[in-house]
Structures are given as C-alpha cells and as structure tokens.
Design an enzyme around this catalytic site. Structure first.
Site, PDB file in Angstrom:
ATOM      1  N   GLU A   1      13.909  49.050  92.222  1.00  0.00           N
ATOM      2  CA  GLU A   1      13.115  48.667  93.358  1.00  0.00           C
ATOM      3  C   GLU A   1      12.163  47.723  92.913  1.00  0.00           C
ATOM      4  O   GLU A   1      11.805  47.567  91.463  1.00  0.00           O
ATOM      5  CB  GLU A   1      12.224  50.000  93.677  1.00  0.00           C
TER       6      GLU A   1
ATOM      7  N   HIS B   1      16.062  54.568  98.909  1.00  0.00           N
ATOM      8  CA  HIS B   1      15.476  53.193  98.356  1.00  0.00           C
ATOM      9  C   HIS B   1      14.231  53.705  97.390  1.00  0.00           C
ATOM     10  O   HIS B   1      13.124  53.183  97.351  1.00  0.00           O
ATOM     11  CB  HIS B   1      14.659  52.604  99.504  1.00  0.00           C
TER      12      HIS B   1
END
Length: 750
Positions: free
Chosen positions: A363, A498
């Site tokens: 990320e 995510h």
C-alpha cells in the site's frame, strides 16, 4: 526450351504433351536435343534412364548419354522400418563426409513426403548436423515454435537485451514493434524502454497498449519460470500453456467446454497403465471391436505407443503387457477416454512448479510508481502449497499521502506517525522473502518497480526474481481479473481488501488455484495433432455410447480426419486389409460416416490454418523426448543449439547453406545438384498413390511418379543411395515397383 521427362507439377497445369503440341501447332521442323548429361555419373544416369524407359516416349529420337565414370555404384538398401532406415542413412552420410571431406551442402537427402523428412530432421539435429529444409519447413518457420524458442533464449540469458527484444518482436504484431523500434531510434533510447513508456502513455482500453503491456509482463515473468522448472519438458509445457499473442489451437479455443481428464478415475487409471507402455516399453493389446480397434491403434501409435497388437492371434498378452477393454474409457467412452488418457500421459511433464514462493503486496502514498512511498508491506510465505508464514508492517513514508490513496486503503496519517521508516523495515522484509520468487498481482505494473526502486536506494538492494500473476489470470479467465473478483470466484476470503497482508493472504490462495486451472487446461488441450484419429475413432463408435462432450468433439475432429495432411484413412485402409479385420466397415462406409465423399474432397483441397501448429509441435516433441538428464541450463543450451540446426532455404545465396545437409522433397529439388544423394522411401507406399477403391493407379499419375523419381536420381553427381522401409508408422509400405523396373532388389546393409 523444356524437358518432357522432368514434368512433375501436373497440379499447376504442367503437361509434357505441351512440347509435342507446340511442335505440331507451329510447324516446328527442327528439334535440337541436348543429349549429354554432364552432371550425373554414367552408372547413376543409366539406372535413371531404365526407369524412364517404362514411360512412352514423346520424342523417340531423343537419345541421352552420360560418360563420366564414378567409383560408386548405385546402392539400393532395404530396412525393417523408418527408424533403422534413418539411423543408417545418418551413419553412412557422416562416414562418407569424414572420409571424403565434402562440405555438408554437397549432401542431399530426398523424399516424397514431408513426414519422412520430419523423422530424418530429428535424427540429424540430435546428431548435431545442420540441416537446410524447403522454405516454410524449418522448425522456426512456425510462429508458435518461434515464440517458444524466443522465450527459452530469454530464460537461458535473462540479462541479454537483444534476446529480450527478439522475444518482443515475436509476440507483438510486426507493425506495432516496427513503430516502437523506429521511434526509439529517433529518440535515441532502447526499444524495450520506449515500449514500456508507450505502454504507460496509452490508456487502459487502448488495444495497442494492452498488447505492449502483455508482452512486457510475459517478458518479465520468464526468469521466474526458469527458476521454477528443473527440466526442459515441464518448462516448455508451462510456456505453451500461457502464450502471448500467438495462434491458439481449436482445443484451446474450446477448453471451457472440455472436461479435465484427471476428473475421471477410470481415465486416470488407464493413463497410469499407458504411461509404462510408451516408446516400446510394453505392448498394448486391443480387442476386436468391429473396426474401432483399427482407429484406436493409430491413435496409440501416433501418441508414442510403438507396440500395438490385436487380440485373437496365436499368442496372447503377457503379464507385463497392457490389455485394453471396451469398458476402460470411463464416463467418456472408450474412444474419448483413451484420447484423454493419452492427454494425461503427455501433459505429465507439466507439474505444479509454483509450490514454494512468497506473495507480496504494497500500500502506497499514491499510484505513481516513480515517486510514491510505501505505507504498508505485506508478505506471505508458501511451502508445498500451504501458507506457513506471514509478515506485515506499517511504514512511515517520506512524502505526503494523497486523499485518493487514503480512501483506497483506509490507512491514516495518525497510524503511520509512530511507525518505522522503510530503511529500518527493509532488512526484516528482505530476510522474510529470502531467495524465493516474489509473486504479486499486477506486480510488473505496480509492486515490483516500487520495490526495486526503493530497495535499490538501500544497502540491502532490491534484486528480486519476480512473477506477476495477472497475465496468468488473463489467460485463464475471460471476465474480471481483479483480485477481489478472483477471490470471490474461488471462494477465498478477502475480508479487508487493499490492506497489504489481507491481499497477500488472498492472492496466495488464488494463485494456487490459478496454477491448478493452468494444469487442468494443459491436460484438456494436449495432443491436438491427434484429433484426426480421434475423429476416426468416434465415427466408428456406437453413437448411443457417445456423451455430449464426445458429440461436441466429433463435429471438430471429423474435419481433421478428412484433412489434406491426415493419414488416418490410409492407416485404416491398410489395417483393414490385414487378417482378422473382416468385420470392419469398408473404407467407403467410413468416409460416409465422416461426412461423405464431398466432405473428403473439400478437406483434401484446403489446408486448415490450425494444421500448422500440430505438425510443428509433433516435430518439436521429438527433440524434447531426447532431452538428456542434465541441469536445466545445460538442457536449454543443448535444445537451442539443436533447433538452430534446422533452417529453411529462404536465402538461396546465403553462403551458410553450403554447410548444411539438404533435406528436401523430390518436388523441391529441380535445378539443384549434390555430390551425394540419398533418396529415402523408394517404395510404393511413398511414391505411388493407390486409389481408395483398390483400382489401378491412373497411367498419367504413374508416369509422372516415374519422372519425379528420375528428377531426384539425376540430382546426384557422384554417388546415389536409394532406400526403402518395409513398414512406416508400423504400417506396411507395399512393394517397390520402380526399383524392380530398374533391375534393383533392395538388400539389407552389411
């Protein structure tokens, strides 16, 4: 100017009578005969003239002669089969070259049919002798083989920019790659670097952009494939299971309609039994089944089972032999079940190579791979297909996080404030990854460039071997390839998308399932070059026993059975003529079952586009089957050297052709000459076309066949050897009419 005795292209309209008609139509009163052959030695020429004496002469006054003597009489030899024949020709040619010191280009090995040349090519290449074939016949003339060779060259030398460019040239459309190269030269940058620049500039939906990105991702995945496969056969199967931008076979196009051979226990058991019978290790026995056994014998023989016998003879199966019964096909029925079992045998080299790896996910502060920072690292270690370790760490970035990134992963600035920076995290992350191959989804487009850039700024570096799972997903799934959608498709939990560790866990399980799907598709699409024999077998099967899958394949396979380059009907004709097949349907009845005479005539006129790939792969597998037990690097080097030995004659003036043995059909040799000529297959089964109804060969065709052999014989300057085999592909070849007409009786070599 012409030669009536060398008219061998009747299908193009050539007719030796044209010369006689010309003389009559235009009132020619004088004919000049070039009566001395200065190329061919007397012994060879006189034998060839004896053959043509069997044809009526258009010009009775034409008397030809050759006066140059040779120390070599014409040799005519007979062999048991094509394998012993090819081995002798190779040994004799090598011995002659060693003794006489002639360049390889002075040797011509001629034959009537391309399949004979394919057998010879494999023998010569295995022996390390360079070959020249007719245009379009060299291994690398086939686009799929060209792709495979380009990929293997990158794997052998992953740091070689020229090999990488050659791979891109093969997988991209010529016009697209040419535009990339031209623009790169103008901007004075490397073509691959410009290709990646253009790929980024073009939108997600731009077709050229898609092609460029797929080519790049496939290129970057190649080193990882080389690391994961210990042997060449498995690596080749893996590469062919995920080709980029190349021709796909009819089975690959319909793979979703086909069942996995491994899903039927009966097929699996039959495959295990057949695996021990490959290449003559055991004999396979077939029961008499009203003609079906004749088609199944051809299927087995073409798949590599070299010893097939029918039950009912004087002797019976030995304990170690493999006996097949009508019930052995399982749910698919015997014809399709046997085909699927052979598919399993041939796809057995492709194992699940990705059982040990590390999945990574990042990320970041934004989506720009050139400037972003990492805010979370996630990694999962997999051993033998199971997750055995995890790594997760938040990272304090050096640059501000964008609002878009914050909304995507939900990580706040407050969470990152007290976290270590990347330089402190990196050693532990590198230690967790170790020497494993790193797997990421869209890794080449996002994760891997970031890891290499940021890792390169640190002491430990960012040198990883990587594999992007996105191309594999694209290859297998026509719908969405997003990780969330793939996880849902496979029933993999992804509770918090995510976030690096959650995504890594999910991808590890998804990637294992993708590998399983890849193996299943490889099994389902193997042996496409045997669809003609499958079509013949299905035609002879009881329609009531055929399931929906068999009926669906029947509509495809019967076109292959009547195709121009299939020999399955000839196999059936010869096997039916042997004792014991009295209850097999006539050949006319079989043709009716396959669609009728009109269907046959249409199939024999048109060469289907998808015939090229199976034929090339059959030749390629002969080389793979002879791969020695060495390291992968040594196998790659040996294989690529062998493939390079096969070359076509597209460049007639290329001086390198003087150093290659000529493997050519008789039709392609007009105008050529060689010091030594070997004519392989000087028998009726090769030189004569017997009509299907058993009637005599038309006189015009018989005369043209004599002229064709005459052309081949008179290519020889000093030494001529003619050979015949009693059996080819385990089938009898008939007599040797033309040799007898010249007064020759083939003898076995000393």
């Amino acid at each position: 100017v012409g030669d009536d005795e060398q008219s061998v292209f009747s299908w193009t309209g050539a007719d030796p009578q044209v010369l006689r008609e010309f003389a009559n139509d235009f009132g020619v009163t004088r004919i000049i005969t070039l009566d001395e052959n200065r190329r061919t030695a007397r012994q060879i020429f006189e034998a060839a003239r004896r053959l043509l004496e069997q044809n009526p002469s258009l010009f009775p006054d034409k008397l030809l002669r050759a006066e140059r003597e040779s120390a070599h009489p014409v040799a005519v030899l007979g062999f048991e089969n094509e394998r012993t024949e090819a081995a002798w020709v190779l040994a004799d040619l090598v011995a002659d070259q060693s003794r006489e010191g002639l360049p390889w280009g002075e040797y011509g090995v001629l034959y009537r049919k391309h399949e004979t040349g394919d057998v010879l090519e494999a023998e010569f290449i295995r022996a390390g002798i360079p070959c020249r074939l007719a245009s379009g016949r060299a291994l690398q003339d086939d686009p799929v083989v060209r792709y495979l060779v380009a990929a293997l060259r990158v794997i052998a030398e992953p740091g070689d920019d020229l090999r990488q460019e050659a791979f891109a040239r093969v997988v991209l459309p010529p016009t697209l790659w040419s535009s990339i190269v031209s623009e790169a030269e103008r901007k004075k940058v490397e073509p691959l670097a410009w290709m990646r620049t253009v790929a980024k500039r073009l939108g997600r939906d731009d077709e050229d952009g898609k092609k460029l990105r797929r080519a790049d991702y496939a290129l970057q995945n190649l080193p990882a494939l080389g690391r994961k496969h210990p042997g060449l056969p498995g690596l080749v199967e893996d590469l062919l299971s995920q080709r980029v931008g190349e021709y796909r076979t009819v089975l690959e196009d319909r793979h979703e309609e086909l069942s996995d051979p491994a899903s039927d226990p009966e097929v699996v058991r039959l495959a295990e039994r057949l695996r021990g019978a490959m290449h003559g290790r055991k004999r396979v026995w077939l029961p008499r089944m009203g003609g079906l056994e004749l088609a199944l014998s051809g299927l087995l023989l073409r798949a590599g089972v070299t010893s097939v016998t029918y039950s009912g003879g004087a002797d019976g199966p030995r304990p170690e032999d493999v006996s097949i019964s009508p019930q052995d096909g399982g749910q698919a029925g015997l014809s399709l079940g046997l085909f699927k079992a052979l598919q399993m045998v041939h796809a057995g080299a492709l194992k699940d190579a990705f059982r040990d790896f590390v999945v990574v996910d990042l990320e970041t502060t934004d989506r720009d791979t050139a400037t972003c920072d990492i805010v979370e690292l996630g990694a999962v270690r997999v051993r033998d297909g199971r997750i055995v370790g995890e790594y997760g760490q938040l990272v304090r970035p050096r640059v501000a996080m964008t609002e878009g990134a914050r909304q995507t992963h939900g990580i706040t600035d407050e969470e990152l404030a007290g976290q270590p920076t990347l330089d402190l995290v990196w050693p532990a992350f590198k230690a967790f990854c170790g020497e494993d191959i790193l797997v990421a989804h869209n890794g080449n487009g996002f994760d891997f460039p970031i890891l290499r850039r940021l890792g390169g700024e640190l002491l430990e570096g960012g040198d990883f071997v990587t594999f992007d799972s996105l191309p594999l997903a694209r290859n297998l799934h026509p719908g969405s390839r997003k990780l969330e959608d793939l996880a849902h498709h496979f029933g993999v939990d992804l509770s918090q998308a995510h976030r690096a560790l959650d995504d890594a866990r999910a991808l590890a399980l998804v990637f294992l399932r993708l590998q399983e799907e890849k193996l299943a598709r490889a099994r389902k699409t193997a042996l496409v070059h045997l669809l003609d024999y499958l079509g013949l077998a299905l035609a002879l099967s009881n329609p009531k026993t055929l399931g929906e899958e068999a009926k669906g394949l029947w509509t495809i396979a019967r076109s292959f059975a009547v195709g121009r380059f299939s020999d399955c009907l000839e196999h059936y004709r010869l096997e039916r003529a042997a004792p014991g097949a009295f209850d097999a349907p006539s050949l006319d009845e079989v043709i009716r079952l396959l669609g009728g005479q009109r269907k046959l005539e249409e199939g024999r006129k048109v060469k289907a586009a998808d015939e090229r790939y199976p034929a090339a792969m059959a030749r390629l597998r002969r080389l793979l089957d002879s791969t020695p037990e060495q390291s992968l690097a040594e196998q790659l080097r040996e294989f690529l050297n062998r493939v390079a030995l096969s070359r076509s004659d597209v460049a007639e003036k290329d001086p390198e052709l003087a150093f290659r043995v000529n493997l050519l059909t008789l039709h392609s040799t007009k105008g050529l000459e060689f010091s030594r000529v070997y004519i392989v297959g000087a028998e009726d089964g090769q030189l004569l076309s017997t009509p299907r109804d058993g009637s005599a060969m038309p006189e015009a065709e018989l005369q043209e066949s004599r002229r064709l052999l005459y052309v081949g014989m008179t290519r020889a300057k000093d030494r001529l050897v003619m050979t015949r085999a009693e059996r080819r592909k385990e089938l009898p070849t008939g007599g040797f009419r033309f040799l007898e007409e010249m007064g020759f009786n083939p003898r076995r070599p000393d």
